[in-house]
Design an enzyme around this catalytic site. Structure first.
Site, mmCIF file in Angstrom:
data_model
loop_
_atom_site.group_PDB
_atom_site.id
_atom_site.type_symbol
_atom_site.label_atom_id
_atom_site.label_comp_id
_atom_site.label_asym_id
_atom_site.label_seq_id
_atom_site.Cartn_x
_atom_site.Cartn_y
_atom_site.Cartn_z
ATOM 1 N N GLY A 278 0.816 -1.409 0.136
ATOM 2 C CA GLY A 278 0.000 -0.004 -0.148
ATOM 3 C C GLY A 278 0.670 1.387 0.047
ATOM 4 C CD GLU A 320 1.491 -9.157 1.655
ATOM 5 O OE1 GLU A 320 1.446 -10.407 1.512
ATOM 6 O OE2 GLU A 320 0.358 -8.411 1.837
ATOM 7 N N PRO A 321 4.829 -4.671 -1.267
ATOM 8 C CG PRO A 321 6.994 -4.098 -1.524
ATOM 9 C CD PRO A 321 6.162 -5.140 -0.535
ATOM 10 N NE ARG A 323 -0.512 2.233 -5.542
ATOM 11 C CZ ARG A 323 -1.724 2.271 -5.840
ATOM 12 N NH1 ARG A 323 -2.073 2.804 -7.022
ATOM 13 N NH2 ARG A 323 -2.891 1.593 -5.242
ATOM 14 N NE ARG A 360 -4.633 2.718 -9.895
ATOM 15 C CZ ARG A 360 -4.315 4.473 -9.403
ATOM 16 N NH1 ARG A 360 -3.906 5.019 -10.300
ATOM 17 N NH2 ARG A 360 -4.391 4.482 -8.394
ATOM 18 C CE1 TYR A 364 -9.857 1.578 -7.200
ATOM 19 C CE2 TYR A 364 -8.182 1.756 -8.666
ATOM 20 C CZ TYR A 364 -8.913 1.064 -7.638
ATOM 21 O OH TYR A 364 -8.768 -0.310 -7.667
ATOM 22 C CB CYS A 391 -19.197 4.066 -26.940
ATOM 23 S SG CYS A 391 -18.441 3.735 -28.202
ATOM 24 C CD GLU A 392 -19.179 4.698 -19.562
ATOM 25 O OE1 GLU A 392 -19.669 5.148 -18.852
ATOM 26 O OE2 GLU A 392 -19.431 3.536 -20.178
ATOM 27 C CE1 TYR A 421 -3.332 -3.549 -7.961
ATOM 28 C CE2 TYR A 421 -1.607 -1.541 -7.521
ATOM 29 C CZ TYR A 421 -1.963 -2.787 -7.323
ATOM 30 O OH TYR A 421 -1.548 -3.415 -6.133
HETATM 31 C C1 LIG Z 1 -3.047 -4.906 -3.323
HETATM 32 C C2 LIG Z 1 -2.467 -5.632 -2.163
HETATM 33 C C3 LIG Z 1 -1.192 -5.487 -1.851
HETATM 34 C C4 LIG Z 1 -0.245 -4.460 -2.951
HETATM 35 O O1 LIG Z 1 -0.669 -3.198 -2.769
HETATM 36 P P1 LIG Z 1 0.154 -1.832 -3.334
HETATM 37 O O2 LIG Z 1 -0.861 -0.727 -3.202
HETATM 38 O O3 LIG Z 1 0.310 -2.281 -4.653
HETATM 39 O O4 LIG Z 1 1.365 -1.959 -2.650
HETATM 40 C C5 LIG Z 1 -0.254 -6.191 -0.923
HETATM 41 N N1 LIG Z 1 -0.949 -6.842 -0.204
HETATM 42 C C6 LIG Z 1 -2.257 -7.292 -0.176
HETATM 43 C C7 LIG Z 1 -2.769 -8.395 0.581
HETATM 44 C C8 LIG Z 1 -2.896 -6.618 -1.199
HETATM 45 O O5 LIG Z 1 -4.259 -6.769 -1.468
#
Ligand SMILES: *Cc1c(COP(=O)(O)O)cnc(C)c1O
Length: 463
Positions: A278, A320-321, A323, A360, A364, A391-392, A421
């Protein structure tokens, strides 16, 4: 502001008030290194280049729209995360951000692990030779087939997301004669986005098991009793595009609280915690993301402090990066088609892609920047909205940006920071052919995901 697409007609209420958008940058020709991939620069003629190849050559060779991914930048970011967290932690790249076999090989070579959340992602990871023990399997509704395949292939961990899944995974593992390593995903009541986070007791969402009302503790209690499972830790993922570490602070505090309760009740200290991904990136020059080493330092300090206070051994941390590794490494190259000035509003610039290659903005309200890359220009800035060919009327790629007023059909423009993404969420809306991903490195360009063809579309249409 409404985020919904509008079926037809002008959106009278959606005209931005003066001052809503930032002022035009001092020089539209500058490619801000904060939002562009590492090797992007302009050559002597003013044409943007990546990995030493100019975008006009790339467009001729690979067509537009197309995603160009700076391999050196990808590897450098992966390595920076790996180095920042060191040997006592694990970095799992979140494959859903963008996954292909080439990317899996780079991650393997750079010493990262990999998160997958579907059978398709698992198949891609395994096909590219990622060792199964370095794969984590996620998802709130894994099918029996997916769980079976994950257990059979020997994935390093399955992240359990519900009470039903605890039993399901235990049963499948037992019947295969395995003991599956698992983490339990908890929702800690923290929701974080960019500059704010909200901490509550409950979180109203589909992922994980709430910490509230002792539910997560009950999940651990049940999982510990099942022979098919080896519970190795607790997992928490609090949001996306986060710049502010205080959400992680509250999350870590609550997860460590659970570890302490588990120790007190069962006499065991779970060896791992996963703090999810995240971490934010710069989509525009206004964004200020943190470097991996700052993030590692902050997370390590938070977890050690919380564990010291609870008199727990500090667990092994994983992150868990997605993005933050792949997002900044790619841009989407488009050719300008029609240009429509709307007096007193803005100029609509249509490109040869749109919401099918970048959903996106529509999904979002995401912000992007854009630049003229096939040449430089000294013309005045004009306020534009970059739109696609679908078409939107919600088919918007860049909501508000400035491009030079002499922009003309045939010019190439590029949207940076589309590595995450965009291709992974691409669709065939209007039977668009999904664009290729081309990896560029030291003067060489190589297709890693090819462009779809009309034959690809017709192959699925069995007539
Ligand atoms: C989506 C997700 C991530 C990665 O999120 P980023 O915003 O891309 O870093 C990591 N862990 C889990 C469980 C996720 O669902």
């Amino acid at each position: 502001m409404s985020r919904s697409a509008h079926p037809a007609g002008p959106r009278h209420a959606d005209v931005l008030p003066e001052g809503h958008y930032s002022a035009p940058p001092a020089d539209l020709n500058v490619l801000d290194p904060k939002v562009w991939a590492q090797t992007v620069t302009r050559d002597g003629q003013g044409v943007a280049t990546v990995g030493g190849i100019d975008v006009k050559t790339l467009a001729e060779q690979f067509g537009t729209p197309a995603y160009f991914l700076d391999e050196a930048d990808f590897r450098a970011r992966a390595r920076a995360w790996r180095t920042a967290f060191g040997p006592d932690a694990d970095v799992f790249y979140a494959g859903k951000a963008f996954l292909s076999r080439a990317v899996v090989r780079w991650l393997h070579e750079e010493g990262l692990n990999l998160d997958v959340c579907s059978g398709g992602e698992l198949a891609t990871a395994l096909a590219a030779g990622m060792p199964a023990e370095r794969i984590a399997f996620h998802g709130n509704n894994k099918s029996t087939e997916e769980i079976t395949r994950a257990v059979e292939s020997g994935v390093g961990r399955i992240v359990l997301d519900s009470f039903q899944e605890i039993v399901r995974v235990a049963h499948i593992a037992s019947s295969l004669g395995r003991r599956q390593r698992v983490q339990i995903r908890v929702t800690v009541g923290v929701e974080a986005h960019t500059h704010e986070f909200i901490a509550t007791a409950h979180e109203d969402q589909k992922f994980g098991i709430p910490l509230a009302d002792g539910q997560a503790a009950e999940a651990v209690r049940r999982a510990l009793q099942l022979d098919g499972l080896e519970v190795i830790g607790i997992h928490s993922h609090i949001g996306s595009q986060i710049f502010d570490m205080s959400g992680f602070e509250v999350a870590a505090h609550r997860v460590v609280g659970l570890l302490k309760d588990i120790r007190d009740e069962h006499g065991i200290e779970l060896p791992e915690i996963d703090l999810g991904g995240g971490l934010g990136i710069a989509y525009t020059s206004d964004d200020d993301p943190r470097e991996p080493h700052e993030i590692a330092k902050a997370l390590n300090e938070i977890v050690s402090r919380e564990c010291d206070a609870a008199r727990l051994r500090t667990p092994r941390i994983s992150v868990e990066p997605g993005r933050a590794i792949v997002g900044p490494t790619a841009f989407t190259l488009y050719e300008v088609g029609t240009i429509k000035p709307l007096d007193g509003l803005r100029t609509y610039v249509s490109v040869d892609g749109g919401m099918s290659d970048n959903i996106r903005t529509a999904l979002y309200d995401a912000e992007y920047s854009v630049a003229l890359v096939s040449r430089t220009s000294d013309a005045e800035p004009m306020l534009v909205r970059v739109v696609g060919k679908h078409c939107e009327s919600g088919d918007i790629v860049v909501k508000d940006a400035f491009l030079p007023a002499d922009l003309a059909p045939g010019d190439l423009i590029a949207v940076p920071a589309t590595g995450a993404y965009c291709r992974s969420m691409a669709s065939n809306y209007n039977h668009a052919l999904r664009p290729p991903v081309v990896a560029v490195n030291e003067g060489e360009a190589r297709v890693i995901v090819r462009r779809e063809t009309e034959e690809d579309l017709l192959r699925l249409d069995v007539g």
